[in-house]
Design a protein around this motif. Structure first.
Motif, PDB file in Angstrom:
ATOM      1  N   GLU A  12      -5.634  -5.729  -7.715  1.00 21.14           N
ATOM      2  CA  GLU A  12      -5.226  -7.103  -7.395  1.00 21.14           C
ATOM      3  C   GLU A  12      -3.754  -7.320  -7.749  1.00 21.14           C
ATOM      4  OE1 GLU A  12      -4.031 -11.067  -8.065  1.00 21.14           O
ATOM      5  OE2 GLU A  12      -4.442  -9.694  -9.749  1.00 21.14           O
ATOM      6  N   ARG A  13      -3.352  -6.841  -8.940  1.00 21.11           N
ATOM      7  CA  ARG A  13      -1.963  -7.049  -9.378  1.00 21.11           C
ATOM      8  C   ARG A  13      -0.994  -6.253  -8.505  1.00 21.11           C
ATOM      9  NH1 ARG A  13       0.463  -9.159 -13.756  1.00 21.11           N
ATOM     10  NH2 ARG A  13       2.517  -8.362 -14.345  1.00 21.11           N
ATOM     11  N   PHE A  14      -1.364  -5.042  -8.117  1.00 25.50           N
ATOM     12  CA  PHE A  14      -0.485  -4.211  -7.297  1.00 25.50           C
ATOM     13  C   PHE A  14      -0.210  -4.878  -5.954  1.00 25.50           C
ATOM     14  CE2 PHE A  14       1.222  -0.671  -5.033  1.00 25.50           C
ATOM     15  CZ  PHE A  14       1.712   0.205  -5.992  1.00 25.50           C
ATOM     16  N   VAL A  15      -1.280  -5.358  -5.318  1.00 28.47           N
ATOM     17  CA  VAL A  15      -1.105  -6.024  -4.023  1.00 28.47           C
ATOM     18  C   VAL A  15      -0.262  -7.280  -4.180  1.00 28.47           C
ATOM     19  CG1 VAL A  15      -2.294  -7.249  -2.170  1.00 28.47           C
ATOM     20  CG2 VAL A  15      -3.214  -5.086  -3.034  1.00 28.47           C
ATOM     21  N   ARG A  16      -0.497  -8.056  -5.224  1.00 28.51           N
ATOM     22  CA  ARG A  16       0.236  -9.307  -5.424  1.00 28.51           C
ATOM     23  C   ARG A  16       1.715  -9.052  -5.682  1.00 28.51           C
ATOM     24  NH1 ARG A  16       0.573 -11.801 -10.311  1.00 28.51           N
ATOM     25  NH2 ARG A  16      -1.323 -10.736 -11.018  1.00 28.51           N
ATOM     26  N   VAL A  17       2.054  -8.024  -6.470  1.00 28.43           N
ATOM     27  CA  VAL A  17       3.441  -7.772  -6.848  1.00 28.43           C
ATOM     28  C   VAL A  17       4.172  -6.909  -5.819  1.00 28.43           C
ATOM     29  CG1 VAL A  17       4.955  -6.729  -8.589  1.00 28.43           C
ATOM     30  CG2 VAL A  17       2.954  -8.063  -9.301  1.00 28.43           C
ATOM     31  N   VAL A  18       3.558  -5.818  -5.386  1.00 30.50           N
ATOM     32  CA  VAL A  18       4.216  -4.857  -4.503  1.00 30.50           C
ATOM     33  C   VAL A  18       4.036  -5.221  -3.027  1.00 30.50           C
ATOM     34  CG1 VAL A  18       4.336  -2.408  -3.862  1.00 30.50           C
ATOM     35  CG2 VAL A  18       3.953  -3.056  -6.240  1.00 30.50           C
ATOM     36  N   GLY A  19       2.926  -5.901  -2.707  1.00 34.07           N
ATOM     37  CA  GLY A  19       2.724  -6.337  -1.331  1.00 34.07           C
ATOM     38  C   GLY A  19       1.832  -5.444  -0.503  1.00 34.07           C
ATOM     39  N   LYS A  20       1.255  -4.400  -1.113  1.00 33.30           N
ATOM     40  CA  LYS A  20       0.354  -3.500  -0.399  1.00 33.30           C
ATOM     41  C   LYS A  20      -0.553  -2.827  -1.408  1.00 33.30           C
ATOM     42  CE  LYS A  20       3.947  -1.532   1.172  1.00 33.30           C
ATOM     43  NZ  LYS A  20       4.909  -0.725   1.943  1.00 33.30           N
ATOM     44  N   PRO A  21      -1.704  -2.292  -0.982  1.00 34.99           N
ATOM     45  CA  PRO A  21      -2.602  -1.616  -1.923  1.00 34.99           C
ATOM     46  C   PRO A  21      -1.953  -0.363  -2.515  1.00 34.99           C
ATOM     47  CG  PRO A  21      -3.752  -2.177   0.113  1.00 34.99           C
ATOM     48  CD  PRO A  21      -2.289  -2.411   0.371  1.00 34.99           C
ATOM     49  N   PRO A  22      -2.354   0.009  -3.732  1.00 36.22           N
ATOM     50  CA  PRO A  22      -1.716   1.159  -4.393  1.00 36.22           C
ATOM     51  C   PRO A  22      -1.843   2.465  -3.627  1.00 36.22           C
ATOM     52  CG  PRO A  22      -3.640   0.381  -5.630  1.00 36.22           C
ATOM     53  CD  PRO A  22      -3.335  -0.649  -4.606  1.00 36.22           C
ATOM     54  N   LEU A  23      -3.009   2.731  -3.029  1.00 33.85           N
ATOM     55  CA  LEU A  23      -3.168   3.991  -2.310  1.00 33.85           C
ATOM     56  C   LEU A  23      -2.382   3.992  -0.998  1.00 33.85           C
ATOM     57  CD1 LEU A  23      -6.917   4.845  -2.989  1.00 33.85           C
ATOM     58  CD2 LEU A  23      -4.857   5.665  -4.172  1.00 33.85           C
ATOM     59  N   THR A  24      -2.143   2.825  -0.427  1.00 31.23           N
ATOM     60  CA  THR A  24      -1.271   2.735   0.752  1.00 31.23           C
ATOM     61  C   THR A  24       0.163   3.040   0.364  1.00 31.23           C
ATOM     62  OG1 THR A  24      -2.702   1.088   1.801  1.00 31.23           O
ATOM     63  CG2 THR A  24      -0.419   1.203   2.567  1.00 31.23           C
ATOM     64  N   TYR A  25       0.605   2.474  -0.756  1.00 29.11           N
ATOM     65  CA  TYR A  25       1.953   2.768  -1.250  1.00 29.11           C
ATOM     66  C   TYR A  25       2.108   4.260  -1.516  1.00 29.11           C
ATOM     67  CZ  TYR A  25       6.119   2.713  -4.204  1.00 29.11           C
ATOM     68  OH  TYR A  25       7.366   2.962  -4.718  1.00 29.11           O
ATOM     69  N   LEU A  26       1.107   4.858  -2.148  1.00 29.67           N
ATOM     70  CA  LEU A  26       1.157   6.280  -2.468  1.00 29.67           C
ATOM     71  C   LEU A  26       1.240   7.121  -1.194  1.00 29.67           C
ATOM     72  CD1 LEU A  26       0.920   8.647  -4.471  1.00 29.67           C
ATOM     73  CD2 LEU A  26      -1.578   8.408  -4.297  1.00 29.67           C
ATOM     74  N   LYS A  27       0.453   6.764  -0.192  1.00 26.42           N
ATOM     75  CA  LYS A  27       0.495   7.530   1.051  1.00 26.42           C
ATOM     76  C   LYS A  27       1.859   7.419   1.712  1.00 26.42           C
ATOM     77  CE  LYS A  27      -1.753   8.133   5.519  1.00 26.42           C
ATOM     78  NZ  LYS A  27      -2.838   7.690   6.429  1.00 26.42           N
ATOM     79  N   GLU A  28       2.449   6.227   1.737  1.00 32.80           N
ATOM     80  CA  GLU A  28       3.763   6.053   2.341  1.00 32.80           C
ATOM     81  C   GLU A  28       4.822   6.870   1.606  1.00 32.80           C
ATOM     82  OE1 GLU A  28       4.463   1.874   2.417  1.00 32.80           O
ATOM     83  OE2 GLU A  28       3.039   1.511   4.052  1.00 32.80           O
ATOM     84  N   TRP A  29       4.729   6.906   0.269  1.00 30.86           N
ATOM     85  CA  TRP A  29       5.680   7.694  -0.501  1.00 30.86           C
ATOM     86  C   TRP A  29       5.495   9.188  -0.226  1.00 30.86           C
ATOM     87  CZ3 TRP A  29       9.962   8.792  -2.381  1.00 30.86           C
ATOM     88  CH2 TRP A  29      10.146   9.739  -3.376  1.00 30.86           C
ATOM     89  N   ARG A  30       4.250   9.634  -0.176  1.00 34.01           N
ATOM     90  CA  ARG A  30       3.989  11.049   0.109  1.00 34.01           C
ATOM     91  C   ARG A  30       4.512  11.439   1.495  1.00 34.01           C
ATOM     92  NH1 ARG A  30      -2.275  11.530  -2.137  1.00 34.01           N
ATOM     93  NH2 ARG A  30      -1.758  12.391  -4.204  1.00 34.01           N
ATOM     94  N   MET A  31       4.292  10.591   2.483  1.00 37.74           N
ATOM     95  CA  MET A  31       4.738  10.907   3.837  1.00 37.74           C
ATOM     96  C   MET A  31       6.257  10.912   3.943  1.00 37.74           C
ATOM     97  SD  MET A  31       2.131  11.616   5.813  1.00 37.74           S
ATOM     98  CE  MET A  31       1.403  12.469   4.390  1.00 37.74           C
ATOM     99  N   ALA A  32       6.926   9.980   3.277  1.00 35.39           N
ATOM    100  CA  ALA A  32       8.393   9.974   3.284  1.00 35.39           C
ATOM    101  C   ALA A  32       8.935  11.233   2.628  1.00 35.39           C
ATOM    102  CB  ALA A  32       8.911   8.732   2.567  1.00 35.39           C
ATOM    103  N   LEU A  33       8.357  11.587   1.489  1.00 30.33           N
ATOM    104  CA  LEU A  33       8.789  12.791   0.785  1.00 30.33           C
ATOM    105  C   LEU A  33       8.518  14.034   1.629  1.00 30.33           C
ATOM    106  CD1 LEU A  33       9.893  13.994  -1.838  1.00 30.33           C
ATOM    107  CD2 LEU A  33       7.554  14.011  -2.729  1.00 30.33           C
TER     108      LEU A  33
END
Length: 260
Positions: A191-212
């Protein structure tokens, strides 16, 4: 590991676009680089999103036109932003940021102006490295002033998780493991991750992995299997499927296209 380090690794000034420009009311300056650093030596310069004066340094994102109400002299440095990771920096920065010159940046800028007029051996390499340092120096000072830039980096709960993701993208992260890094329950963390970062944590992780992964694929000795393991996939097939779903091209196609 600081995510800010990852963002800046994609900024390069090879073959540095560097010059000292004189502006007048009849002679504006236009630029189109991904990032442009403007350091007034004299006078006032007006930009679409603000004003920069002598004693300050500005970083402009994307195309711009600079005008001077009188006479102004500017040190102008342009930067190329490479790769998927580097372009994440552009998503974080405002169209214009202006900071008062710090002692470290002033010394670098003054030396850069002197080197711009030099014909000494290795001049281009020196200019490239100094320009990169001046941008890093300026952006670091700007990031230090931001409470939440990028979102979550300074959050006492989410900060350790973001640093862990960036430091070890290849770990077999689960929501439970990430919540453990945060020291809270899975529900509270999600809940806190979505509220602060704007997306679910595993979505953020996937985007970072794909960019890298997109950047790693451009390295000469890379293989799809090796990149897959670096970003947390057990095999090349699963990674290739996820990569193509994310970018609409296969890792092999991306590698060939990016290298070209």
């Amino acid at each position: 590991m600081d995510p800010f380090d990852d963002l800046l690794r994609g900024v390069r000034s090879e073959g540095a676009g560097l010059g000292v420009e004189e502006l007048t009311p009849a002679r504006p300056l236009t630029g189109g680089a991904a990032l442009t650093l403007l350091a007034p030596i004299e006078g006032v310069t007006e930009l679409p999103h603000g004003v920069v004066r002598a004693g300050e340094t500005a970083v402009v994102r994307g195309p711009f036109t600079a005008r001077a109400p009188g006479r102004a002299v500017l040190l102008v440095g342009t930067y190329d932003v490479r790769g998927a990771v580097g372009h994440r920096l552009l998503d974080v920065l405002p169209p214009l940021l202006v900071l008062p010159d710090g002692d470290d940046c002033v010394a670098t800028r003054d030396f850069l102006v002197a080197q711009a007029a030099s014909c000494a051996p290795g001049r281009q390499v020196v200019l490239d490295r100094l320009l990169e340092w001046l941008l890093v120096c300026t952006l670091r000072a700007w990031f230090d002033q931001q409470d939440e830039a990028p979102a979550g980096w300074h959050d006492e709960t989410l900060g350790p998780v973001l640093r862990a993701m960036h430091a070890a993208p290849g770990r077999p992260w689960t929501l439970a493991a990430l919540a453990g890094e945060a020291g809270v329950s899975r529900a509270t963390f999600a809940e806190r991750f979505v509220r602060v970062v704007g997306k679910p944590p595993l979505t953020y992780l996937k985007e970072w992995r794909m960019a890298l992964a997109a950047d790693l694929l451009t390295e000469p000795a890379s293989t799809v299997g090796a990149v897959a393991r670096r970003v947390g996939y057990a095999d090349a097939f699963g990674f290739s499927t996820a990569f193509k779903r994310f970018y609409s091209v296969s890792p092999t196609e991306c590698r060939a296209g990016c290298r070209t």
